[in-house]
Design an enzyme around this catalytic site. Structure first.
Site, PDB file in Angstrom:
ATOM      1  N   PHE A   1       0.865  -1.180   0.000  1.00 52.18           N
ATOM      2  CA  PHE A   1       0.000   0.000   0.000  1.00 52.18           C
ATOM      3  C   PHE A   1       0.898   1.226   0.000  1.00 52.18           C
ATOM      4  CE2 PHE A   1      -2.347   3.542   1.642  1.00 52.18           C
ATOM      5  CZ  PHE A   1      -3.572   3.435   1.010  1.00 52.18           C
TER       6      PHE A   1
ATOM      7  N   ASP B   1       9.291   2.637   1.924  1.00 50.58           N
ATOM      8  CA  ASP B   1       8.116   3.359   2.396  1.00 50.58           C
ATOM      9  C   ASP B   1       7.956   3.023   3.876  1.00 50.58           C
ATOM     10  OD1 ASP B   1       5.572   4.076   3.214  1.00 50.58           O
ATOM     11  OD2 ASP B   1       4.603   3.549   1.319  1.00 50.58           O
TER      12      ASP B   1
ATOM     13  N   LYS C   1       2.392   9.785   8.223  1.00 49.40           N
ATOM     14  CA  LYS C   1       1.603   9.376   9.391  1.00 49.40           C
ATOM     15  C   LYS C   1       2.053   9.971  10.738  1.00 49.40           C
ATOM     16  CE  LYS C   1      -1.038   5.514   7.752  1.00 49.40           C
ATOM     17  NZ  LYS C   1      -0.750   5.033   6.409  1.00 49.40           N
TER      18      LYS C   1
HETATM   19  C1  LIG Z   1      -0.969   5.266   4.990  1.00 46.12           C
HETATM   20  C2  LIG Z   1       0.108   4.848   4.059  1.00 46.12           C
HETATM   21  C3  LIG Z   1       0.366   5.557   2.866  1.00 46.12           C
HETATM   22  C4  LIG Z   1      -0.496   6.695   2.408  1.00 46.12           C
HETATM   23  O1  LIG Z   1      -0.455   7.789   3.257  1.00 46.12           O
HETATM   24  P1  LIG Z   1      -1.588   8.917   3.129  1.00 46.12           P
HETATM   25  O2  LIG Z   1      -1.143   9.965   4.083  1.00 46.12           O
HETATM   26  O3  LIG Z   1      -2.890   8.273   3.481  1.00 46.12           O
HETATM   27  O4  LIG Z   1      -1.588   9.391   1.717  1.00 46.12           O
HETATM   28  C5  LIG Z   1       1.424   5.140   2.092  1.00 46.12           C
HETATM   29  N1  LIG Z   1       2.197   4.092   2.451  1.00 46.12           N
HETATM   30  C6  LIG Z   1       1.980   3.393   3.577  1.00 46.12           C
HETATM   31  C7  LIG Z   1       2.878   2.252   3.932  1.00 46.12           C
HETATM   32  C8  LIG Z   1       0.912   3.726   4.412  1.00 46.12           C
HETATM   33  O5  LIG Z   1       0.666   3.003   5.511  1.00 46.12           O
END
Ligand SMILES: *Cc1c(COP(=O)(O)O)cnc(C)c1O
Length: 400
Positions: A140, A225, A254
């Site tokens: 994700f 990420d 986050k």
């Molecule tokens: C939540 C998340 C995103 C996206 O972040 P947003 O602030 O919702 O755009 C991307 N990568 C990972 C691993 C995430 O958990």
């Protein structure tokens, strides 16, 4: 001010786009790991706003930083030097692999920028043919048009075409498949060291080592990420430290400012020097409010050794969840690092989440059958005990 929950829900249905399946709860206050709803009911939080409010709801340093910026400046623009942005950039570089930072406003935006950075770097060195971004199955990375194409969920993409091209998926933790897909046209390989939304799957060391080796061989970027697994969540400041393998680029968001919207791209080597004025930008990115709170958040983690606390509490929670696994056949697996833990069930989890909410515990479910536990770092052993006891009660009703 009194809040009328029914009227809030009705107005939401009227005036907000229908993008979320929401629980009928309106939170109005909080402290430590506790949230309080409009009817005065207190809940223990094992979600932290999806790994955002890692320092809980009443951290004094976070509050002070917000108040200080409210009393001075919230925003000027990146046409000027922003002192807290410089300070946060310096602090992140001092405590990571990176030499430079770029600030934006969300996770998807950070990943979008990381893709642009990797492609621009490949373009400057090799021309336009080297542009492929290799992502993992189960990943994700966000919901923008580009990041949708590295998020492994076909349904999220449906109806939004035509999509940008040059994005490929490869099975997570499959070395042979990775060797086949990474090559001279690869601009970047992007990996979550611990997949969050995908079901709490840590990457294997040998797979990550191979990704590092291949990205070096083909002179392309290894992007981590750490939007969900970074900022102390796994018991290290960054999850990659568990593996002792460094990326070229890393994205954060986050928990970086404990709930004030922020994202960051960190980079080293050539990747830190790729962008020139005009290549990339954002109006809000790195403003005084977001970065001052980010700095306060990071300092809290560092000065109080919160990663050790996360490790210890994570071990405690994991052991408790594993003891439930011994009791219940419907629990297939308990896994994760630090306070990013998952419990895989052989039944759907949504009903369990609802019943836990009724018992005043906020948990979450991902991939349909994986309960996720990501409490604020302020969570106590007593709160963990109470949650596990409640979960035991809910599971008993589901049969063994
Ligand atoms: C939540 C998340 C995103 C996206 O972040 P947003 O602030 O919702 O755009 C991307 N990568 C990972 C691993 C995430 O958990």
């Amino acid at each position: 001010m009194e809040i009328d929950k029914l009227s809030v829900i009705q107005t939401a249905n009227h005036n907000l786009m229908n993008t979320y399946g929401r629980f009928p709860v309106v939170f109005v206050d909080g402290y430590d790991s506790t949230l309080i709803d409009s009817e005065g009911k207190e809940y223990t939080d094992f979600l932290a706003g999806i790994s955002v409010t890692n320092l809980g709801y009443s951290n004094p340093k976070v509050k002070d930083a917000i108040i200080h910026q409210a009393n001075t400046i919230i925003h000027t623009s990146n046409n000027f030097y922003i002192e807290p942005q410089v300070a946060l950039g310096k602090l992140l570089c001092e405590h990571s692999f990176a030499s430079k930072a770029f600030f934006c406003n969300s996770g998807a935006e950070a990943n979008e920028g990381a893709i642009k950075l990797a492609r621009k770097s490949a373009y400057l060195k090799y021309g336009s043919g080297k542009n492929e971004i290799v992502a993992m199955k189960g990943s994700f990375h966000g919901r923008t048009l580009a990041t949708l194409n590295i998020t492994d969920n076909e349904a999220y993409r449906e109806g939004y075409g035509p999509h940008p091209t040059g994005f490929l998926f490869t099975p997570f933790n499959d070395i042979q498949a990775l060797e086949k897909v990474v090559g001279k046209n690869t601009a970047a390989v992007i990996v979550e060291p611990l997949q969050g939304e995908g079901g709490i799957h840590p990457v294997n060391l040998d797979f990550l080592a191979k990704a590092r080796e291949l990205t070096e061989k083909y002179d392309c970027a290894l992007i981590f990420d750490e939007i969900q697994c970074g900022m102390g969540r796994t018991g290290k400041l960054f999850a990659y430290e568990h593996y002792e393998i460094e990326p070229d680029i890393m994205t954060l968001a986050k928990a970086l400012a404990n709930g004030i919207p922020i994202g960051a791209i960190l980079a080293k080597g050539d990747y830190a020097e790729t962008f020139a004025p005009g290549n990339h930008g954002t109006t809000f990115g790195g403003n005084q409010m977001a970065t001052a709170v980010g700095k306060a958040t990071l300092q809290e983690i560092l000065e109080n050794n919160l990663t050790d606390e996360v490790y210890r509490k994570g071990q405690y929670l994991k052991a408790k969840l594993q003891s439930l696994q011994e009791e219940f056949d419907l629990i297939k697996n308990v896994r994760g690092l630090g306070l990013l833990l998952g419990m895989e069930l052989n039944i759907q989890g949504s009903e369990i989440v609802k019943e836990m909410l009724a018992k005043s515990f906020i948990i979450n479910c991902t991939q349909g059958n994986i309960l996720r536990f990501i409490p604020p770092f302020t969570i106590t052993e007593a709160e963990i005990d109470a949650m596990v006891l409640a979960l035991k009660g809910v599971l008993e009703d589901k049969g063994v």
